[in-house]
Structures are given as C-alpha cells and as structure tokens.
Design a protein around this motif. Sequence first.
Motif, PDB file in Angstrom:
ATOM      1  N   TYR A  80      -3.412   2.362   4.673  1.00 10.32           N
ATOM      2  CA  TYR A  80      -2.614   1.355   5.381  1.00 10.32           C
ATOM      3  C   TYR A  80      -3.024   1.266   6.844  1.00 10.32           C
ATOM      4  CZ  TYR A  80       1.227  -0.412   8.183  1.00 10.32           C
ATOM      5  OH  TYR A  80       1.966  -1.093   9.119  1.00 10.32           O
ATOM      6  N   TYR A  93      -6.617  -0.536   7.168  1.00 10.81           N
ATOM      7  CA  TYR A  93      -6.659  -1.977   6.938  1.00 10.81           C
ATOM      8  C   TYR A  93      -5.780  -2.743   7.927  1.00 10.81           C
ATOM      9  CZ  TYR A  93      -9.281  -1.114   2.678  1.00 10.81           C
ATOM     10  OH  TYR A  93     -10.262  -0.731   1.784  1.00 10.81           O
ATOM     11  N   THR A 121      -2.632   7.237   1.028  1.00  2.59           N
ATOM     12  CA  THR A 121      -2.051   5.890   1.057  1.00  2.59           C
ATOM     13  C   THR A 121      -1.739   5.460   2.485  1.00  2.59           C
ATOM     14  OG1 THR A 121       0.143   6.880   0.673  1.00  2.59           O
ATOM     15  CG2 THR A 121      -1.069   6.044  -1.254  1.00  2.59           C
ATOM     16  N   MET A 132       0.798  -1.224   0.000  1.00  8.80           N
ATOM     17  CA  MET A 132       0.000   0.000   0.000  1.00  8.80           C
ATOM     18  C   MET A 132       0.831   1.276   0.000  1.00  8.80           C
ATOM     19  SD  MET A 132      -3.254  -0.946   2.424  1.00  8.80           S
ATOM     20  CE  MET A 132      -4.154   0.433   1.707  1.00  8.80           C
TER      21      MET A 132
END
Length: 267
Positions: free
Chosen positions: A167, A170, A163, A146
């Motif tokens: 990260y 998740y 981004t 990612m």
Amino acid sequence: MPDISHHRGPQPATDFSTLRPAAVRRHDLFAAIAAGAAQFRAQPLLSAGFAAVFTALGSLMFILLEAAGIAPVSLSLAGGFMLVGPALLAGFFALSDRLRHNEKATFGDIARGFRRMPRGGWVMSFVCALIFLIWITDAGILYGFMVGREPVGFVRLLRFEETVAGYVFYSAIMGAGLAFILFAVSAFSIPLLYDRRAHLVPAVVASVRAVFGRFGVVMSWAVLLAAVIMVSAFVLPLLLITLPVMAYASREFYLRVYPPSTPPPPR
C-alpha cells in the motif's frame, strides 16, 4: 501598528508574464536554509507558536487514525500535507518579511499575511485543497483494496508487513505524480501572487518555467522540503522548528529564483 507594506517584498502592479528565473545553484539551497534558520532564531517563540497550530492538528489526526485502526493512511496524509502546504504559507511570508528586515514580528502579522493574499492566491489554495482531497480519496480506495478493514495501529505499522508495504509503495507512486504537478504550478506562483508581481495565469506560467528551467536545483529543493516535513510529521515536536525554518527558507529561495530586481516586460 506601523505600516509594513514596504516590507512585503516586491510590489509591481502588472502581470509579469515574461518573468525569467535566475540562474540558481545548489549552494542557493543551503543559503536559503541558513537564512530560514536565522529568521527562526530571531523570534523562535512566535515562529514555533504558529507552527504549533499545525502540530496540534497533526497530533489529532494521528489519534483519530489510531482509534479507527487505519494507521497506514497516516503516511498518505503526511505526504498530502505537501500538497496543501503552499496554501498555508501566507502567514509565514508576513513573518519572514518582518524578520528579513530585522524587525519585530507579531501574531498580528500572521493575520495580515492571510488578508494580504489576493484572490488568485486563494484560487491556487483551492486547487491545492482539491488535489489533496483527490489524493486522500484515491489513497483511501487503494487502502480498502490492499489492506481491507482489518485494524492496523501504529505498533503494527512499524512491522511493515507485506500488505502495508505494498500500500505504501503504490500510494507513494500515485501521490508523487500529483505532488509534482501541484508543486510545478504552485511553488512560485503563490509567492508571486502574494507579492502582486503577477496575476494568476502569468504566475502559474512563471512557476512552471522556474521548475523546468532550473529543474535539477528546484527538484532538489522539492525533495529536501518533502523529506524534512514528512519526517517531522512523524516526530511531531520537530515540526515546531522545521516547519517555520523551511517556510522562511522557501521565501528566501523564491527570492533567489525570482529576485526583486527582475525587470518588467515592455508594455
């Protein structure tokens, strides 16, 4: 050094596979924290001195992550600390048992606490460490996909770019599942093992029983514990206070969930 075996909590020698958690309420959470704070105030220098070991390790971790340009991984490591935290409590348990009896504790008590941990406790500690390694490995793989190899320091991390935010989101979901599983099996099993109130399997069963049997209160405790420690991990000097306070409070909360007067099952 005087014998402190009678200050180490309940001492039954059998496996209490039928331990039943007491009916705790949310006010028990506040009472546990108040007790933890009182124990910290009784010997703040010793408590903070032991916590300083973990604070120093945290500082070294942040320095290394900044040098490597992978600062977002610090969020995963801070969360991962909650996975291995139960394995580090033996020293604080020994201090707490002294302080709860209004006795003077020493650094020697910390060492005795770790020596006191039975084999089953070390097995659970190994499980905690193994799950932590799985969590960090998965977080590293996710970070590679990612964010990639582009350097991200702490200054850039504070901007919370898309981004990096993805990260964090998740990895948090992934870590939450592992953290819940590990919390369920270790939150009460490790203190039960430390007090020799059960062997490994009955202790794990009792821990899971407490988590699901008193789900709302116990999970409130888990969320509070995680929030305090994770915030403190990013404001490291706070860890000198919050780590011992919450460790002592954890001991107190466990004794409220499984009081020392809990009777053994029929033999």
